[in-house]
Design a protein around this motif. Structure first.
Motif, PDB file in Angstrom:
ATOM      1  N   LYS A 144       4.505   7.881   1.761  1.00 49.05           N
ATOM      2  CA  LYS A 144       3.786   6.691   2.230  1.00 49.05           C
ATOM      3  C   LYS A 144       4.086   6.520   3.719  1.00 49.05           C
ATOM      4  CE  LYS A 144       7.585   3.732   0.636  1.00 49.05           C
ATOM      5  NZ  LYS A 144       7.964   2.560  -0.196  1.00 49.05           N
ATOM      6  N   GLY A 145       3.467   5.540   4.324  1.00 48.76           N
ATOM      7  CA  GLY A 145       3.702   5.316   5.747  1.00 48.76           C
ATOM      8  C   GLY A 145       2.778   6.134   6.619  1.00 48.76           C
ATOM      9  N   LYS A 146       3.237   6.464   7.812  1.00 49.00           N
ATOM     10  CA  LYS A 146       2.407   7.157   8.788  1.00 49.00           C
ATOM     11  C   LYS A 146       2.081   8.585   8.358  1.00 49.00           C
ATOM     12  CE  LYS A 146       4.401   4.688  12.749  1.00 49.00           C
ATOM     13  NZ  LYS A 146       5.162   4.853  14.023  1.00 49.00           N
ATOM     14  N   ASP A 340      -2.935   7.775   0.164  1.00 51.35           N
ATOM     15  CA  ASP A 340      -3.097   6.358   0.473  1.00 51.35           C
ATOM     16  C   ASP A 340      -3.194   6.077   1.970  1.00 51.35           C
ATOM     17  OD1 ASP A 340      -3.051   3.476  -0.229  1.00 51.35           O
ATOM     18  OD2 ASP A 340      -1.115   3.529   0.778  1.00 51.35           O
ATOM     19  N   THR A 341      -2.255   6.590   2.758  1.00 54.40           N
ATOM     20  CA  THR A 341      -2.254   6.311   4.194  1.00 54.40           C
ATOM     21  C   THR A 341      -3.481   6.903   4.876  1.00 54.40           C
ATOM     22  OG1 THR A 341       0.163   6.322   4.223  1.00 54.40           O
ATOM     23  CG2 THR A 341      -0.951   6.563   6.332  1.00 54.40           C
ATOM     24  N   HIS A 342      -3.800   8.142   4.543  1.00 54.61           N
ATOM     25  CA  HIS A 342      -5.003   8.756   5.101  1.00 54.61           C
ATOM     26  C   HIS A 342      -6.236   7.946   4.747  1.00 54.61           C
ATOM     27  CE1 HIS A 342      -2.204  12.164   5.045  1.00 54.61           C
ATOM     28  NE2 HIS A 342      -2.997  12.795   5.891  1.00 54.61           N
ATOM     29  N   GLN A 344      -6.631   4.807   3.936  1.00 54.78           N
ATOM     30  CA  GLN A 344      -6.728   3.523   4.624  1.00 54.78           C
ATOM     31  C   GLN A 344      -7.335   3.711   6.014  1.00 54.78           C
ATOM     32  OE1 GLN A 344      -3.134   1.118   4.621  1.00 54.78           O
ATOM     33  NE2 GLN A 344      -2.535   1.942   2.631  1.00 54.78           N
TER      34      GLN A 344
END
Length: 486
Positions: A144-146, A340-342, A344
């Motif tokens: 998760k995250g960047k 998820d991050t991509h 978003q």
């Protein structure tokens, strides 16, 4: 009226000079500071990070603690050789030996590179995906995250900014490599005010490739790629500066066209595109033609998929001489959740849209139904795909939610550059090291052949950047550190 600027004299102790602030440059600089060697980083851009900051799929590693599927260095080596293709297969004698040593080193060092970033630097690389051309899942990114590029580059940048041995100058365009008595002794650069400065010290080039220089270097080496958009800004490479002082260039004609750059509907004719990360396909996504059918194994090499697009997809009409093709990227909710991050970011930018299969069309629904049966093991994939990431849609219906976006091939990476060896030394036309000069990352050539595997760009930057840093640190201490300071 123009005036000839006079280089300003050096006002401090010689540094090791690193040209470029992408992962290769930051890896080199980090190693230099560990040896308590002063380093100055120069970059022509306004902000640091280079293309490494935009890397979205991850970094390769074989045999890491994060892999749940058994993987070996030998398998990674074989995948890399297969991807490199003709330049490796047809190389003879010393050229073949040199290429083999580079591939052997980068694959053997991949586990340690991932461990350095995750264990020593504290970057999350626990999520592993299988990208095109790989026989096993080995491309690491955060859970998760960047995105991985931003996470890795941001962490190293923060560390270097707080390090007293490191100095960074942006808007500093290197214009000349200084060489005396067969040794590189520094560089000249031009600052934002067009003043010329000179810095003395050994030099590491980590300045990237030239895939955005479509009217310059790309046109020189591959005029047949004219009109294809790029993921890179229009900047020329540093290879000509290095060839001017005797460096040999190799594989310059091998320019990678990535099969999936987003076609932003707000500006479809833009010549610079956002990359549709290979992880989108690695986690289960598929590619459809404008008639709603699949046409390729989405986990083949980038070169293979690009060729399939050119042969099968409809060419779009565009402004000017831009060349684009009509392809749809489609993910189900399982694949989307794993990214998820991509997702978003892509949804926020409008590059992907949430929709239903019914809204796409009957043929697309039938195609996804067949793909779901393949994923479930009910039939073999006619295109040979055997890994499906996190695809979960087993019984597609007209109201099934999916995510779609238009993609087209884009110029992405240049495999060619300065010839170098496993100690990151830049080599001359005779294959001999140029004293005082090292290189790492996309500015180099001879490692990837005609096609680079996804996830190996960040890897080579970390591996050879660190090697260059260690080598330059030893050289600096031997030749620049005064006796009273040793």
């Amino acid at each position: 009226m123009s005036t000839c600027a006079i280089p300003q004299p050096l006002t401090h102790q010689p540094h090791v000079i690193v040209v470029g602030t992408g992962l290769a440059g930051l890896s080199a600089a980090t190693q230099l500071t560990k040896h308590n060697v002063p380093v100055i980083l120069l970059d022509r851009a306004e902000k640091p990070g280079g293309n490494s900051m935009k890397a979205s799929s991850g970094i390769n590693g074989a045999g890491t603690k994060f892999q749940s599927v058994p993987d070996t260095v030998e398998e990674f080596y074989n995948d890399t050789v297969r991807s490199a293709g003709k330049p490796y297969a047809t190389a003879e004698n010393i050229d073949r030996e040199r290429r083999d040593k580079l591939i052997e080193l980068v694959t053997k060092s991949s586990k340690d590179a991932v461990a350095w970033l995750s264990d020593d630097t504290g970057i999350d690389l626990s999520k592993v995906a299988q990208l095109g051309g790989h026989s096993k899942p080995r491309t690491h990114r955060g859970a998760k995250g960047k995105p991985p590029g931003a996470a890795i580059v941001g962490t190293l940048l923060d560390s270097l900014k707080a390090n007293p041995f490191a100095e960074m100058k942006m808007k500093a365009r290197v214009t000349k490599v200084l060489k005396e008595s067969e040794e590189v002794v520094g560089v000249e650069y031009v600052d934002a005010e067009e003043s010329t400065h000179s810095i003395r010290g050994p030099v590491i080039f980590a300045s990237g490739g030239f895939a955005g220089d479509v009217h310059g270097m790309v046109n020189k080496y591959r005029p047949d790629l004219a009109g294809i958009p790029s993921t890179n800004e229009a900047r020329e490479g540093s290879q000509p500066l290095l060839s001017e002082i005797g460096a040999r260039l190799v594989d310059m004609e091998h320019i990678q066209v990535h099969p999936t750059g987003f076609l932003d509907q707000k500006g479809p004719s833009a010549t610079v595109k956002f990359l549709a990360a290979e992880a989108l396909r690695g986690e289960g996504g598929i590619l459809l033609l404008d008639n709603g059918t699949r046409f390729v194994n989405e986990l083949e090499t980038r070169e293979f998929i690009t060729d399939a697009v050119w042969k099968s997809a409809t060419k779009l009409e565009g402004d000017g001489d831009i060349r684009q093709w009509d392809v749809m990227l489609l993910l189900d909710e399982g694949a989307a959740a794993a990214l998820d991050t991509h997702m978003q970011f892509y949804l926020w930018k409008g590059l992907l849209q949430k929709t239903t299969l019914g809204e796409i069309g009957e043929t697309a629904l039938e195609t996804v139904q067949e793909y779901a049966d393949i994923v479930a093991g009910k039939k073999a994939d006619p295109y040979g795909r055997v890994a499906f990431g996190n695809w979960m849609l087993s019984e597609p219906q007209a109201d099934s939610v999916v995510y779609v976006g238009k993609v087209t091939p884009v110029l992405h990476f240049t495999m060619g550059g300065v010839l170098f060896n496993e100690e990151a030394q830049v080599l001359d036309e005779q294959g001999q090291p140029i004293r005082g000069l090292w290189a790492a990352g996309e500015v180099t050539g001879g490692l990837h052949g005609q096609n680079r595997l996804g996830g190996s760009s960040l890897l080579e930057c970390a591996v050879f950047g660190r090697i260059a840093g260690d080598q330059a640190a030893a050289f600096w201490k031997d030749h620049y550190l005064t006796a009273g300071e040793q």
